[in-house]
Scaffold this motif. Sequence first.
Motif, mmCIF file in Angstrom:
data_model
loop_
_atom_site.group_PDB
_atom_site.id
_atom_site.type_symbol
_atom_site.label_atom_id
_atom_site.label_comp_id
_atom_site.label_asym_id
_atom_site.label_seq_id
_atom_site.Cartn_x
_atom_site.Cartn_y
_atom_site.Cartn_z
ATOM 1 N N VAL B 290 3.945 0.041 -16.610
ATOM 2 C CA VAL B 290 3.485 -1.018 -17.504
ATOM 3 C C VAL B 290 1.977 -0.888 -17.712
ATOM 4 C CG1 VAL B 290 3.298 -3.510 -17.836
ATOM 5 C CG2 VAL B 290 5.334 -2.560 -16.729
ATOM 6 N N THR B 291 1.570 -0.763 -18.975
ATOM 7 C CA THR B 291 0.153 -0.635 -19.298
ATOM 8 C C THR B 291 -0.251 -1.746 -20.261
ATOM 9 O OG1 THR B 291 0.457 1.756 -19.178
ATOM 10 C CG2 THR B 291 -1.629 0.995 -20.094
ATOM 11 N N VAL B 292 -1.360 -2.386 -19.977
ATOM 12 C CA VAL B 292 -1.899 -3.412 -20.870
ATOM 13 C C VAL B 292 -3.165 -2.853 -21.519
ATOM 14 C CG1 VAL B 292 -2.881 -5.731 -21.054
ATOM 15 C CG2 VAL B 292 -0.997 -5.296 -19.441
ATOM 16 N N PHE B 293 -3.189 -2.839 -22.844
ATOM 17 C CA PHE B 293 -4.372 -2.392 -23.575
ATOM 18 C C PHE B 293 -5.177 -3.620 -23.993
ATOM 19 C CE2 PHE B 293 -1.339 1.019 -23.888
ATOM 20 C CZ PHE B 293 -2.100 2.162 -23.774
ATOM 21 N N TYR B 294 -6.421 -3.687 -23.586
ATOM 22 C CA TYR B 294 -7.228 -4.895 -23.794
ATOM 23 C C TYR B 294 -8.664 -4.501 -24.128
ATOM 24 C CZ TYR B 294 -9.749 -3.984 -19.498
ATOM 25 O OH TYR B 294 -10.556 -3.403 -18.580
ATOM 26 N N ALA B 295 -9.450 -5.470 -24.552
ATOM 27 C CA ALA B 295 -10.884 -5.233 -24.705
ATOM 28 C C ALA B 295 -11.668 -6.137 -23.755
ATOM 29 C CB ALA B 295 -11.317 -5.472 -26.144
ATOM 30 N N ASP B 296 -11.229 -7.369 -23.612
ATOM 31 C CA ASP B 296 -11.832 -8.302 -22.658
ATOM 32 C C ASP B 296 -10.678 -9.151 -22.144
ATOM 33 O OD1 ASP B 296 -14.850 -8.022 -23.475
ATOM 34 O OD2 ASP B 296 -13.782 -8.386 -25.355
ATOM 35 N N VAL B 297 -10.592 -9.363 -20.846
ATOM 36 C CA VAL B 297 -9.544 -10.241 -20.328
ATOM 37 C C VAL B 297 -10.143 -11.630 -20.130
ATOM 38 C CG1 VAL B 297 -8.014 -10.749 -18.392
ATOM 39 C CG2 VAL B 297 -8.196 -8.419 -19.254
ATOM 40 N N ARG B 298 -9.538 -12.612 -20.786
ATOM 41 C CA ARG B 298 -10.052 -13.981 -20.701
ATOM 42 C C ARG B 298 -9.091 -14.813 -19.864
ATOM 43 N NH1 ARG B 298 -12.717 -13.941 -26.773
ATOM 44 N NH2 ARG B 298 -14.386 -12.565 -26.085
ATOM 45 N N ALA B 299 -9.410 -14.938 -18.582
ATOM 46 C CA ALA B 299 -8.548 -15.644 -17.634
ATOM 47 C C ALA B 299 -9.329 -16.841 -17.098
ATOM 48 C CB ALA B 299 -8.131 -14.700 -16.517
ATOM 49 N N PHE B 300 -9.524 -17.830 -17.973
ATOM 50 C CA PHE B 300 -10.517 -18.875 -17.687
ATOM 51 C C PHE B 300 -9.948 -20.152 -17.105
ATOM 52 C CE2 PHE B 300 -8.894 -20.948 -21.346
ATOM 53 C CZ PHE B 300 -8.600 -19.939 -22.244
ATOM 54 N N GLY B 301 -8.629 -20.306 -17.086
ATOM 55 C CA GLY B 301 -8.046 -21.583 -16.672
ATOM 56 C C GLY B 301 -7.787 -21.642 -15.186
ATOM 57 N N LYS B 302 -7.278 -22.768 -14.758
ATOM 58 C CA LYS B 302 -6.995 -22.966 -13.337
ATOM 59 C C LYS B 302 -5.883 -22.020 -12.884
ATOM 60 C CE LYS B 302 -6.024 -26.668 -10.066
ATOM 61 N NZ LYS B 302 -6.167 -28.110 -9.875
ATOM 62 N N GLY B 303 -6.191 -21.196 -11.936
ATOM 63 C CA GLY B 303 -5.211 -20.253 -11.406
ATOM 64 C C GLY B 303 -5.021 -18.997 -12.252
ATOM 65 N N PHE B 304 -5.777 -18.876 -13.331
ATOM 66 C CA PHE B 304 -5.561 -17.745 -14.251
ATOM 67 C C PHE B 304 -6.110 -16.436 -13.674
ATOM 68 C CE2 PHE B 304 -5.343 -20.237 -18.560
ATOM 69 C CZ PHE B 304 -4.368 -21.056 -18.030
ATOM 70 N N GLU B 305 -7.359 -16.462 -13.197
ATOM 71 C CA GLU B 305 -7.961 -15.234 -12.659
ATOM 72 C C GLU B 305 -7.121 -14.728 -11.480
ATOM 73 O OE1 GLU B 305 -10.451 -13.593 -14.014
ATOM 74 O OE2 GLU B 305 -10.831 -12.101 -12.469
ATOM 75 N N GLU B 306 -6.663 -15.665 -10.658
ATOM 76 C CA GLU B 306 -5.842 -15.295 -9.511
ATOM 77 C C GLU B 306 -4.540 -14.638 -9.973
ATOM 78 O OE1 GLU B 306 -7.389 -18.128 -10.132
ATOM 79 O OE2 GLU B 306 -7.706 -19.345 -8.328
ATOM 80 N N PHE B 307 -3.987 -15.131 -11.092
ATOM 81 C CA PHE B 307 -2.758 -14.547 -11.621
ATOM 82 C C PHE B 307 -3.018 -13.133 -12.146
ATOM 83 C CE2 PHE B 307 0.607 -13.843 -14.764
ATOM 84 C CZ PHE B 307 1.717 -14.115 -13.986
ATOM 85 N N TYR B 308 -4.154 -12.972 -12.818
ATOM 86 C CA TYR B 308 -4.562 -11.650 -13.325
ATOM 87 C C TYR B 308 -4.706 -10.674 -12.151
ATOM 88 C CZ TYR B 308 -7.965 -8.314 -15.424
ATOM 89 O OH TYR B 308 -8.644 -7.201 -15.838
#
Lengths: 372, 448
Positions: B290-308
């Motif tokens: 599984v590959t995710v192609f991105y430019a910036d990952v925006r994981a700004f909510g509660k628990g989001f960065e941890e999920f990333y």
Amino acid sequence: MIDTEALVEQFGLTACIQCGKCTGGCPVSPKSALNPRALVYQMLRGEGFELVSREELWDCTTCSTCGLRCPKGVKAVDLIIGLRGQWIESGKIPTTLRAPLTATLNQGNPLVLPREDRSLWADGLNVKNVAEGADVAMFVCCENAYDPRVQPMPRALVNLLRAAQVDFGTLGLEEQCCGSEIRRLGESGLYEYLRDDNLDKFRQAGIQKMVTTSPHCMNVFKNEYAGAGFTVEHYTQMLARLIAEGKIKFSKRMETVVTYQDPCFLGKQNGIYDEPRAVLKSIPGVKFVDMDRSRERSVCCEGGGGRMWLEGTNNKVRLANDRVAQALETGAKVLATACPFCFLTLSDAVIATGHENDLRVMDILQIANEAL
Amino acid sequence: MPSSALVIGGGIAGIQAALDIADAGFHVFLVEKEPSIGGRMSQLDKTFPTLDCSACILTPKMVDVSRHPDIELLTYSEVIDVKRNGSSFRAIVRKKPRYVDITKCTGCGSCAEACRLRGRIADTFNAGMGKRAAIYVPFPQAVPLKYTVDPTKCVFVTRGVCGKTQVCKEACKAEAIDFSQKEELVEVEAAAIVAATGFDPFNAALKPELGYGVYPNVITSLQFERLSSASGPTAGKILLNGKEPEEIAFVQCVGSRDETTGNLYCSRVCCMVTAKHAHLAKEKIHHAKVTVFYADVRAFGKGFEEFYDRVRAEGVRYQRGYVSEIYQRGDKLVVRAEDTLIGKPTETSADMVVLGIGLVPRPETNQVAGLLGLENSSDGFLAEAHPKMRPVDTAVDGVYLAGCVQGPKDIPDTVAHAKAAAAATIVRLRQQTTDHRLQRTDVRVLTT
């Protein structure tokens, strides 16, 4: 050392988010050191830029995929042209470009042939001069006017326009290079001279409507000659309309499978995808089939941006060869196109890959003319 | 003065606003143009970052709406005119004919089983991934659980004749099917209006370089939701043409942050939607690449960065660089991009490509704006009165915004926004209610 700050401002490079969509879509980036995104970044770093050993700048075909797909409106192709301009200004002009540039100034064409030979393509056709009064001016293009391999294309257009009873003329010996490729090679001074001189000539001849055989001429007139004061279309647009109006009727059948190479300057850059296909599909007997990579996902033939006179840093891999292979995959016997550069690069590729007996490269003009 | 509110749109925003306003003791008309309430959230499988099931947290609220004594639900209905009447509004609602009498329909489904077009019509609820009949309920937990005839597809509606007999009518033991139904106009009066008409998913065909609509194995994130959902066309299995993909590529920012589509904004949810999908893909197909192609990952909510962080630890590879082109080579798709961190163009093969499509204003947004006298912001969503201090108010007194009609939001933000819109509505209704005062308490001094 190049003043990168000036280039950042001139080309609006601060908008870049370094997403790489440009380099990811660049047809030559897989075979060259050319990396449009990295070039933009080097400008933004503001620590100067050396042209020395950056020969990959001459690999760009100016297909413009980079700028057309950019989510932030950055035109990396314009930066590359700007950097080429600095190179030209430094006087260290690539050897194979010197004669074409000089001949364009002196003889009005980059094929290094005399100005007085420009109408030889029309020998025996008695095409009138547009200055005598004509509804439509036909712009022939240097390549079509001088190169015997593509001279049949404008002759075919003459035949088709006559069949449709279109009142047209050419500029005769007054026609000269449109400047499209000259501008893309970075020779902006010569381009501006050609543009101004051409606009004068067009005005004097009273041109209101123009049809071009090359998408490159059409593109520069339509999008880059500011205040041209005339309408311009590519011949595929005109033919599609004449066919739809019933003014061109085909009496012969062409029982074959045809695929089509979208010229970048016609398709991607001007959104003209349907008209060439409409012309091909209207020819009796033609079974039209698209390649997987077509329309917006078409691949450049490497003939644009002055690459007709530049081999580039890697001639072991040629995109035109890949295109021939992809055309063969469709089962097509004819690879059609609508641009003299595409025609020439693809014709060479058919020979280079040894497929002369499997695939015939034809301009849509030839196909339509043969079916008349 | 009526103590009623009109809520337009029955997605999670409209549902939450309606429930809160009604729980405060005011009457609510909830108008939904689809046959069921539930909106986009009802199409989702799991929700990020906690992975709770969307239907499990949504459907209880849908049922609450249907049972609330102070909510009058008008489904398959559209607001077609709004007139201000002093400090309140008069709205005309068009109730479209379902050709099914909802007082009789038991939701048994015999009609759909009998329908001659059964299994022939692209199922919009399943984002086109499955097929349904011309008489349908969008999903099994629909509220109301009543069948509706699709007037654009039903042969009897479009041609006036369907075989020798109307098989749906014959199959219905409740005798609920009634092709003589006509549209009905009703008027409602309300002192406040909440616009909660939501968003549309971006049309991925507008990015032709990505091959959506050309390759059946290039799908949108909404389609992946339906594949992944246990109630979807594959009962939750990630299958295309019956085959499990071994290499899956996820493409970020499709239709967002993009001048070529005119959508300059970040859609706010796609980064986490994709992280969730990458997780689900790995969970369901352990060996998948599984590959995710991105430019910036925006994981700004509660628990989001941890999920990333969790998703990467599960073996999902993040490659920096937007996807520029998708094409076919043999029986695989090729994803072309530049790996911007090493500065090299790359080709990545894939059996399935999932496009992380953004959120765009629905076409009806401008209609609603026209009816209510609202303005758009530059992104095409509806403009709030002040971007910081009045996030649910509009320039029109008594009209409030809830959810994605104001701009892209995830579920927690949508619910919070809807609750704020409900609070604003309650304040207004309360101010206009003069017949009773709440009993106040006073400070009692305890020390002497």
